[in-house]
Design an enzyme around this catalytic site. Structure first.
Site, PDB file in Angstrom:
ATOM      1  N   ILE A  60      21.947  22.403 -15.434  1.00  0.00           N
ATOM      2  CA  ILE A  60      21.790  23.102 -16.706  1.00  0.00           C
ATOM      3  C   ILE A  60      21.784  24.574 -16.348  1.00  0.00           C
ATOM      4  CG2 ILE A  60      20.261  23.550 -18.663  1.00  0.00           C
ATOM      5  CD1 ILE A  60      19.335  20.673 -18.513  1.00  0.00           C
ATOM      6  N   PRO A  61      22.894  25.281 -16.548  1.00  0.00           N
ATOM      7  CA  PRO A  61      23.134  26.581 -15.898  1.00  0.00           C
ATOM      8  C   PRO A  61      22.406  27.772 -16.521  1.00  0.00           C
ATOM      9  CG  PRO A  61      24.995  26.011 -17.272  1.00  0.00           C
ATOM     10  CD  PRO A  61      24.051  24.835 -17.345  1.00  0.00           C
ATOM     11  N   CYS A  62      21.084  27.797 -16.377  1.00  0.00           N
ATOM     12  CA  CYS A  62      20.337  28.954 -16.881  1.00  0.00           C
ATOM     13  C   CYS A  62      20.660  30.210 -16.078  1.00  0.00           C
ATOM     14  CB  CYS A  62      18.838  28.666 -16.885  1.00  0.00           C
ATOM     15  SG  CYS A  62      18.174  28.112 -15.309  1.00  0.00           S
ATOM     16  N   HIS A  63      21.300  30.061 -14.907  1.00  0.00           N
ATOM     17  CA  HIS A  63      21.694  31.244 -14.133  1.00  0.00           C
ATOM     18  C   HIS A  63      22.795  32.039 -14.829  1.00  0.00           C
ATOM     19  CE1 HIS A  63      24.450  28.020 -12.771  1.00  0.00           C
ATOM     20  NE2 HIS A  63      25.352  28.984 -12.636  1.00  0.00           N
TER      21      HIS A  63
END
Length: 351
Positions: free
Chosen positions: A316-319
């Site tokens: 889950i690409p919160c970056h």
């Protein structure tokens, strides 16, 4: 010059102290030998005027340096050492194996060295790790209709009471409760950015976090409560898929993950996490834009907190969420990792 690196005095001091918190943040290249190292390299330290710093192993290679054979800067951080790999392969092939210290010595291994490695990387002794694997197998048998007593004897226990005590100690519930319980199988995965702790249930992957994240214990406690599950180290088909897809991602050969995920948050958090998955590979979005897409333009801080509560890093690409001014902010694994992930994706984004 890479302006995203720490100040050179800071890096040199960290190099002299072999400060592991900077491992992965920079690499040290030695002009007189033509090699480059990790900050934690145990080799003799060269003079300040003979070294230069790089932000990635790739940059050091392109500058003509070769990797150090002592600290192995090209290897995944957290990777098992060569001397231990045959034993790990043997355990993977036979999870119900029973090995005593004498068996380890017969394989040319020092039991104390093995014990220390397992304590450092799994929080268990080697014998404790083997017991946990057998308990995990027993859980699967009981959950799918097997008798508790049969599972106990198959796991090598001579008494049902001893099996029950060990089972409850490791999982926090009794064997008879197995059909109504979840179990999270956990393992450590080496990556170029350091080891990650991964967890999966039969429904999918529920955890992927860097092991040095400060909030890791809080995340584990939340997952335990929300999924009503116990924890055991071991192997799982979802973790095998995760390991393979992560390797492809870090090699620049995968842009999307095709793994079943288990979300364990509030309805608002899960809506934020689903929105995060809509950000395309190689692109970024501001917290403000993310809040607007959720129909909550005034909830920027709430969205940022939900991002921080994400316990499925990279998947889950919160970056990919950055500040409105384009600055990198707010990443639980450290801004240097966020920078690396964004650079990796931008480098491999098709033109």
């Amino acid at each position: 010059m890479n302006h995203n690196l720490p100040h050179q005095d800071t890096m040199y001091d960290a190099f002299l102290r072999r400060d592991s918190t900077y491992d992965g943040i920079f690499f040290v290249a030695v002009r007189t030998t033509g090699i480059f190292c990790r900050p934690v390299c145990p080799a003799r330290k060269p003079k300040r005027e003979n070294i230069e710093f790089y932000g990635s192993s790739r940059d050091a290679l392109h500058a003509g340096y070769r990797p150090c054979k002592i600290c192995r800067p090209m290897a995944c951080r957290g990777e098992a050492p060569d001397w231990l790999r045959p034993l790990l392969a043997e355990v993977d092939a036979s999870p119900d194996i029973r090995l005593k210290d004498a068996d380890l010595r017969a394989r040319g291994l020092d039991p104390n060295r093995v014990r220390r490695w397992f304590r450092r990387h799994h929080g268990l002794t080697f014998q404790g790790y083997l017991r946990a694997l057998r308990i995990g197998q027993a859980f699967g048998r009981i959950r799918h209709g097997g008798k508790v007593i049969d599972a106990a004897f198959d796991a090598g226990y001579e008494s049902l009471s001893g099996f029950t005590e060990s089972f409850k100690k490791l999982t926090s519930f009794s064997p008879n409760q197995s059909p109504r319980q979840r179990l999270i199988t956990v393992t450590r995965l080496p990556t170029p950015l350091g080891p990650m702790l991964a967890g999966a249930t039969d429904e999918g992957v529920c955890l992927l976090e860097f092991v040095d994240r400060r909030m890791l214990e809080t995340q584990l406690a939340r997952l335990t409560r929300r999924l009503r599950a116990g924890w055991l180290p071991g192997a799982h088909r979802h973790l095998d898929m995760l390991r393979s897809q992560l390797d492809e991602y870090f090699a620049g050969a995968r842009t999307t993950f095709t793994l079943p995920l288990v979300l364990a948050g509030t309805p608002f958090q899960e809506s934020v996490w689903r929105e995060l998955r809509s950000i395309p590979y190689g692109e970024t979005r501001s917290y403000q834009a993310q809040a607007e897409r959720l129909g909550r333009p005034a909830a920027v801080r709430a969205v940022a907190r939900a991002n921080g509560d994400n316990c499925l890093a990279i998947l889950i690409p919160c970056h990919r969420v950055i500040g409105k001014n384009g600055q990198l902010t707010g990443y639980g694994g450290g801004l240097w990792r966020k920078r690396h992930l964004l650079n990796l994706e931008q480098e491999h984004t098709p033109a």
